[in-house]
Design a protein around this motif. Structure first.
Motif, short mmCIF file in Angstrom:
data_model
loop_
_atom_site.label_atom_id
_atom_site.label_comp_id
_atom_site.label_asym_id
_atom_site.label_seq_id
_atom_site.Cartn_x
_atom_site.Cartn_y
_atom_site.Cartn_z
N PRO A 1 -7.03 -3.31 -0.80
CA PRO A 1 -6.21 -4.30 -0.09
C PRO A 1 -6.59 -5.74 -0.46
O PRO A 1 -7.77 -6.03 -0.68
N HIS B 1 -5.78 0.06 -5.93
CA HIS B 1 -5.28 0.08 -4.55
C HIS B 1 -6.28 -0.43 -3.51
O HIS B 1 -6.46 0.16 -2.45
N ALA C 1 0.82 -1.22 0.00
CA ALA C 1 0.00 0.00 0.00
C ALA C 1 0.86 1.27 0.00
O ALA C 1 0.52 2.25 -0.66
N VAL D 1 -1.79 -4.52 -2.56
CA VAL D 1 -3.02 -3.88 -3.05
C VAL D 1 -3.19 -4.15 -4.55
O VAL D 1 -2.21 -4.43 -5.25
#
Ligand code: TMP
Ligand code: ZN
Length: 427
Positions: free
Chosen positions: A377, A375, A51, A370
């Motif tokens: 998770p 993005h 991330a 991610v």
């Protein structure tokens, strides 16, 4: 336009489109292609980052057109291969039981039909974790996988499968011929369409294959992609979208003949193409039958791609509208399967963690990272179960039966699956 300039035209760079407009040269025959599908800026679909480490993500323009001469459907820009396929390539073919069985069956067929002579030898281009070659190795038949992913090759080695870590091409093929002799079968599943510089594959096959050997290619089928609005089958790795017609043209161009073609159910509909040296094998009637079907459906045409484009837009609009409405009603939505396909869906539709809170995936290499570009998770499948979300967006829809069977409890407790192929619906 000449093939000579085509390599530069297709390499992604910021100015490519403004300099060359929306036309470019076919990577197979050099004739003109025209941009018909445009998915905008897209990330490398299998490049999963942590991330806090997304600044270095690579984006390119995902655009597709059709060759005015050989009808090959292909992308306009080529992502450098090392960015897509490297030691850390996270995809593992054997994560699906259905795919394991599919490859066991393919191997068994080769053993019975093509590898039953004296000391036969088979090479697989894009052998990943060796899921097909495990059966070959178990039958004590000489084999060699070729794959650029060192991590996947390590897994293959644990199953007794030998791999040359690297890209397949003329040089590699020459070296294999010297060290192992000619191959009776060269097999490649969902890999040849990933390789823009295809002439190098064919010259490698020409160098390595026995005179009466077969080059067997499996790939997702353009007819199924268009017919079912599989918009997410278009992403960086799928440089070409094959049809029976375009593969026949491609084979002829490189001195081979399409002698058999067989529909497969995997990945939402694929074809297995058997190619042989010109005149070395009799062409089976299946080839003419599927070519006739394609002509009747008109799938190798500009009009088919235009229709596909409007269906894609409809799917996008309906899906985004549905997901936003469900979130506005306070429902929780989780994604299932951090597939490479989902990169196109999530980025093209602008779906982020505000809509889909996480995506679960059984691949250890993807967990804790991610999704590219969007993005969201990625978590282990356990997270799916505690607690279950209200709805799950099935991103790995090609494994629908396997996943729904495994997650029966989700539906029993009132959970619903959201699907977007062949159209947006809830089950
Ligand atoms: P694919 O569509 O390219 O085959 O990728 C399937 C992805 O879905 C892969 O990352 C593994 C994941 N997956 C699960 O998480 N659970 C499953 O049961 C199956 C079959 C796949
Ligand atoms: Zn062409």
């Amino acid at each position: 336009m000449s093939v000579g300039v085509e390599v530069e035209v297709n390499v992604d760079d910021e100015n490519a489109e403004s300099v060359f407009g929306s036309r470019w040269c076919c990577r197979i025959c050099g004739s003109e292609c025209e941009k018909l599908l445009d998915f905008g800026r897209q990330p490398v679909s299998d490049d999963f980052h942590a991330a806090g480490d997304v600044d270095s993500e690579y984006f390119f323009d995902l655009c597709v057109g059709i060759c005015s001469s050989c009808s090959m459907v292909q992308q306009m820009y080529e992502v450098p291969r090392e960015l897509m396929f490297n030691a850390d390539y996270p995809y593992r073919t054997s994560t699906s039981q259905v795919m394991q069985r599919h490859f066991q069956d393919a191997a068994q067929r080769f053993i019975e039909t093509e590898l039953n002579g004296t000391d036969p030898f088979i090479v697989e281009i894009g052998s990943n974790d060796g899921v097909m070659l495990r059966t070959i190795s178990g039958a004590k038949i000489r084999h060699l996988g070729v794959d650029p992913s060192a991590r996947a090759a390590d897994v293959a080695a644990e199953h007794g499968v030998k791999t040359h870590v690297g890209f397949f091409g003329k040089e590699t093929a020459d070296a294999i011929r010297v060290s192992h002799g000619p191959a009776n079968v060269i097999y490649s599943s969902n890999t040849v369409s990933h390789i823009a510089y295809i002439e190098s594959i064919f010259s490698g096959v020409d160098s390595l294959l026995t005179d009466d050997g077969v080059f067997v290619i499996e790939d997702r089928y353009l007819g199924d992609i268009i017919g079912n609005t599989y918009l997410d089958q278009i992403y960086d790795e799928h440089f070409y979208l094959f049809s029976c017609y375009s593969v026949r043209e491609m084979a002829n161009r490189f001195g081979f003949e399409l002698v058999d073609v067989e529909p497969l159910v995997v990945h939402g509909g694929s074809l297995r193409y058997t190619l042989a040296r010109c005149g070395s094998r009799r062409q089976l009637s299946t080839v003419e039958r599927i070519l006739a079907e394609e002509t009747e459906r008109g799938i190798n045409s500009r009009e088919a791609l235009d229709r596909f484009q409007s269906n894609i837009e409809q799917t996008r609009d309906e899906l985004v509208c549905l997901l936003r409405r469900l979130r506005a009603d306070g429902r929780t939505i989780v994604g299932y399967g951090a597939t490479s396909k989902s990169a196109t869906l999530l980025n093209y539709c602008g779906i982020g963690p505000d809509i889909v809170s996480f995506v679960c995936d059984s691949t250890k290499e993807k967990q804790g990272l991610v999704t590219p570009g969007s993005h969201i998770p990625i978590r282990a499948p356990d997270s799916f179960r505690n607690p279950y979300p209200d709805l799950a967006l099935l991103l790995a829809w090609n494994h629908r039966k396997e996943i729904m069977d495994k997650e029966r409890e989700f539906q029993r407790r009132g959970g619903r699956w959201i699907l977007y192929v062949p159209s947006v619906h809830i089950v």
